[in-house]
Design a protein around this motif. Structure first.
Motif, PDB file in Angstrom:
ATOM      1  N   GLN A  37       0.762  -1.233   0.020  1.00  0.00           N
ATOM      2  CA  GLN A  37       0.145   0.110   0.019  1.00  0.00           C
ATOM      3  C   GLN A  37       0.927   1.260  -0.123  1.00  0.00           C
ATOM      4  O   GLN A  37       0.407   2.249  -0.674  1.00  0.00           O
ATOM      5  N   HIS A  38       1.883   1.383   0.605  1.00  0.00           N
ATOM      6  CA  HIS A  38       2.766   2.463   0.734  1.00  0.00           C
ATOM      7  C   HIS A  38       3.626   2.589  -0.516  1.00  0.00           C
ATOM      8  O   HIS A  38       4.419   3.687  -0.701  1.00  0.00           O
ATOM      9  N   ASP A  39       3.738   1.760  -1.695  1.00  0.00           N
ATOM     10  CA  ASP A  39       4.586   1.725  -2.707  1.00  0.00           C
ATOM     11  C   ASP A  39       3.633   2.524  -4.049  1.00  0.00           C
ATOM     12  O   ASP A  39       3.194   1.906  -4.789  1.00  0.00           O
ATOM     13  N   ASN A  40       3.473   3.860  -3.626  1.00  0.00           N
ATOM     14  CA  ASN A  40       2.804   4.622  -4.547  1.00  0.00           C
ATOM     15  C   ASN A  40       3.265   4.531  -5.996  1.00  0.00           C
ATOM     16  O   ASN A  40       2.177   4.168  -7.190  1.00  0.00           O
ATOM     17  N   GLU A  41       4.121   4.300  -6.462  1.00  0.00           N
ATOM     18  CA  GLU A  41       4.694   3.794  -8.077  1.00  0.00           C
ATOM     19  C   GLU A  41       4.332   2.636  -8.344  1.00  0.00           C
ATOM     20  O   GLU A  41       3.689   2.265  -9.395  1.00  0.00           O
ATOM     21  N   GLY A  42       4.654   1.434  -7.425  1.00  0.00           N
ATOM     22  CA  GLY A  42       4.033   0.287  -7.815  1.00  0.00           C
ATOM     23  C   GLY A  42       2.896   0.044  -7.942  1.00  0.00           C
ATOM     24  O   GLY A  42       2.057  -0.907  -8.666  1.00  0.00           O
ATOM     25  N   LEU A  43       1.767   0.510  -7.017  1.00  0.00           N
ATOM     26  CA  LEU A  43       0.370   0.557  -7.115  1.00  0.00           C
ATOM     27  C   LEU A  43      -0.131   0.802  -8.414  1.00  0.00           C
ATOM     28  O   LEU A  43      -1.143   0.128  -8.808  1.00  0.00           O
ATOM     29  N   PHE A  44       0.488   1.490  -9.296  1.00  0.00           N
ATOM     30  CA  PHE A  44      -0.234   1.703 -10.660  1.00  0.00           C
ATOM     31  C   PHE A  44      -0.028   0.441 -11.328  1.00  0.00           C
ATOM     32  O   PHE A  44      -0.992   0.414 -12.261  1.00  0.00           O
ATOM     33  N   PHE A  45       0.659  -0.447 -11.242  1.00  0.00           N
ATOM     34  CA  PHE A  45       0.998  -1.457 -11.915  1.00  0.00           C
ATOM     35  C   PHE A  45      -0.219  -2.477 -11.659  1.00  0.00           C
ATOM     36  O   PHE A  45      -0.570  -3.316 -12.207  1.00  0.00           O
ATOM     37  N   ASP A  46      -0.722  -2.585 -10.376  1.00  0.00           N
ATOM     38  CA  ASP A  46      -1.759  -3.238  -9.873  1.00  0.00           C
ATOM     39  C   ASP A  46      -3.103  -2.830 -10.428  1.00  0.00           C
ATOM     40  O   ASP A  46      -4.260  -3.647 -10.374  1.00  0.00           O
ATOM     41  N   ARG A  47      -3.446  -1.577 -10.741  1.00  0.00           N
ATOM     42  CA  ARG A  47      -4.611  -0.898 -11.250  1.00  0.00           C
ATOM     43  C   ARG A  47      -4.739  -1.310 -12.564  1.00  0.00           C
ATOM     44  O   ARG A  47      -4.120  -0.386 -13.536  1.00  0.00           O
ATOM     45  N   ARG A  48      -5.230  -2.212 -13.212  1.00  0.00           N
ATOM     46  CA  ARG A  48      -5.095  -2.880 -14.621  1.00  0.00           C
ATOM     47  C   ARG A  48      -6.367  -3.503 -14.889  1.00  0.00           C
ATOM     48  O   ARG A  48      -6.996  -4.215 -14.230  1.00  0.00           O
ATOM     49  N   VAL A  49      -6.338  -3.824 -16.552  1.00  0.00           N
ATOM     50  CA  VAL A  49      -7.069  -4.780 -16.916  1.00  0.00           C
ATOM     51  C   VAL A  49      -6.327  -5.287 -18.010  1.00  0.00           C
ATOM     52  O   VAL A  49      -5.808  -4.936 -18.770  1.00  0.00           O
ATOM     53  N   ILE A  50      -6.384  -6.575 -17.995  1.00  0.00           N
ATOM     54  CA  ILE A  50      -5.408  -7.700 -18.631  1.00  0.00           C
ATOM     55  C   ILE A  50      -6.308  -7.871 -19.846  1.00  0.00           C
ATOM     56  O   ILE A  50      -7.560  -8.492 -19.530  1.00  0.00           O
TER      57      ILE A  50
END
Length: 107
Positions: free
Chosen positions: A88-101
């Motif tokens: 939750q604290h990895d703001n840059e990494g969270l971008f990659f979790d918000r997706r549609v494959i």
């Protein structure tokens, strides 16, 4: 894959070219179908994330339908925060979790 800003299912204009390529492929292969897997990051409640991931998949489905793809050719799945990779604290990494494959499958 299409990625999203926090707490939104709005498709960013940067993905238009990619979605147009998918439309072209689907037009060339009329028996193919599409699987859309929506995801959210770990922030928010499980229910909220499930709803948001569904909204993201539906946004991509609507784009395809509005551009001539029959809804029968589209399967939507909502995964919520399942398979989220970043803390939750990895703001840059969270971008990659918000997706549609987007998977295009030949029939």
């Amino acid at each position: 894959m299409v990625q999203f800003r926090t707490a939104t299912a709005d498709i960013e204009p940067v993905y238009t070219h990619q979605l147009q390529q998918i439309l072209a492929l689907l037009s060339q292969q009329p028996s193919a179908h599409v699987e859309l897997f929506g995801f959210a990051d770990k922030r928010g409640t499980s229910d909220t994330n499930k709803t948001l991931s569904l909204s993201r998949s539906q946004a991509i489905a609507s784009y395809l339908i509005n551009n001539g793809i029959a809804h029968e050719r589209i399967n939507i799945m909502a995964r919520g925060e399942n398979d989220a990779q970043y803390a939750q604290h990895d703001n840059e990494g969270l971008f990659f979790d918000r997706r549609v494959i987007i998977n295009v499958k030949a029939s």
